[in-house]
Design a protein around this motif. Sequence first.
Motif, short mmCIF file in Angstrom:
data_model
loop_
_atom_site.label_atom_id
_atom_site.label_comp_id
_atom_site.label_asym_id
_atom_site.label_seq_id
_atom_site.Cartn_x
_atom_site.Cartn_y
_atom_site.Cartn_z
N ASP A 2 0.79 -1.22 0.00
CA ASP A 2 0.00 0.00 0.00
C ASP A 2 0.83 1.28 0.00
OD1 ASP A 2 0.95 -0.26 2.53
OD2 ASP A 2 -0.97 0.02 3.54
N GLY A 3 2.14 1.18 0.02
CA GLY A 3 3.01 2.35 -0.09
C GLY A 3 3.31 3.06 1.22
N CYS A 4 2.93 2.48 2.35
CA CYS A 4 3.31 3.07 3.63
C CYS A 4 4.04 2.03 4.47
CB CYS A 4 2.10 3.62 4.38
SG CYS A 4 0.91 2.38 4.88
N SER A 5 4.88 2.53 5.38
CA SER A 5 5.71 1.64 6.18
C SER A 5 4.86 0.90 7.22
CB SER A 5 6.80 2.44 6.89
OG SER A 5 7.54 1.62 7.74
N PRO A 6 5.04 -0.42 7.34
CA PRO A 6 4.28 -1.16 8.35
C PRO A 6 4.81 -0.95 9.77
CG PRO A 6 5.70 -2.63 7.15
CD PRO A 6 5.84 -1.29 6.51
N VAL A 7 6.00 -0.36 9.90
CA VAL A 7 6.63 -0.16 11.20
C VAL A 7 7.04 1.31 11.31
CG1 VAL A 7 8.51 -0.89 12.71
CG2 VAL A 7 7.52 -2.51 11.12
N SER A 8 6.78 1.94 12.46
CA SER A 8 7.16 3.33 12.65
C SER A 8 8.61 3.42 13.15
CB SER A 8 6.22 4.03 13.63
OG SER A 8 6.42 3.52 14.93
N VAL A 9 9.16 4.62 13.10
CA VAL A 9 10.52 4.85 13.59
C VAL A 9 10.58 4.60 15.09
CG1 VAL A 9 12.32 6.59 13.87
CG2 VAL A 9 10.99 6.52 11.78
N GLN A 10 9.51 4.98 15.80
CA GLN A 10 9.49 4.78 17.25
C GLN A 10 9.50 3.29 17.58
OE1 GLN A 10 7.32 6.86 15.68
NE2 GLN A 10 8.14 8.83 16.36
N GLN A 11 8.78 2.49 16.82
CA GLN A 11 8.77 1.05 17.07
C GLN A 11 10.14 0.44 16.80
OE1 GLN A 11 5.55 0.05 14.44
NE2 GLN A 11 4.12 -0.24 16.14
N MET A 12 10.79 0.86 15.73
CA MET A 12 12.13 0.32 15.44
C MET A 12 13.13 0.74 16.51
SD MET A 12 12.69 0.20 11.33
CE MET A 12 12.39 1.89 10.96
N ALA A 13 13.04 2.00 16.97
CA ALA A 13 13.95 2.46 18.01
C ALA A 13 13.69 1.71 19.33
CB ALA A 13 13.79 3.96 18.22
N TYR A 14 12.42 1.45 19.63
CA TYR A 14 12.08 0.70 20.84
C TYR A 14 12.65 -0.71 20.79
CZ TYR A 14 9.29 -1.44 24.50
OH TYR A 14 8.89 -2.13 25.61
N VAL A 15 12.50 -1.36 19.66
CA VAL A 15 13.00 -2.73 19.51
C VAL A 15 14.53 -2.75 19.61
CG1 VAL A 15 13.23 -4.63 17.86
CG2 VAL A 15 11.02 -3.57 18.23
N ALA A 16 15.19 -1.77 19.00
CA ALA A 16 16.65 -1.73 19.08
C ALA A 16 17.11 -1.48 20.51
CB ALA A 16 17.18 -0.65 18.15
N GLY A 17 16.44 -0.58 21.21
CA GLY A 17 16.80 -0.31 22.61
C GLY A 17 16.56 -1.50 23.50
N MET A 18 15.45 -2.19 23.27
CA MET A 18 15.14 -3.39 24.05
C MET A 18 16.18 -4.48 23.78
SD MET A 18 13.12 -4.82 26.20
CE MET A 18 11.47 -4.21 26.19
N GLY A 19 16.57 -4.64 22.54
CA GLY A 19 17.60 -5.62 22.21
C GLY A 19 18.93 -5.30 22.86
N PHE A 20 19.30 -4.02 22.86
CA PHE A 20 20.55 -3.61 23.51
C PHE A 20 20.48 -3.89 25.00
CE2 PHE A 20 22.95 -0.47 25.92
CZ PHE A 20 24.21 -0.76 25.48
N GLY A 21 19.36 -3.56 25.63
CA GLY A 21 19.22 -3.79 27.07
C GLY A 21 19.29 -5.26 27.43
#
Length: 92
Positions: free
Chosen positions: A31-50
């Motif tokens: 549909d031409g829009c991202s299925p994941v937001s920047v906030q969700q990607m940042a949250y997942v990356a931070g959770m992975g780092f933690g």
Amino acid sequence: MFSVLLQEAFRFLYYKLLRKAIKGLVALSEDGCSPVSVQQMAYVAGMGFGLMSGAFSMINLLADALGPGTIGIHGDSQLYFLTSALPSLTQQ
């Protein structure tokens, strides 16, 4: 000062990587829009780092506990494992 500049440089590079990932997700979506937001990607990356930081802290502590010269047996502080657990707790 160097460590702060290095951290901010990597933060900027990570921001650019997230933007590139969003462009790739938009190109793949139907549909031409991202299925994941920047906030969700940042949250997942931070959770992975933690989680990885906590895992490494726990593995280092367990390696100290299993070695032949276990801390706290011959006159060392008996609270070593308790005080080592507190910094691991605050990282999560």
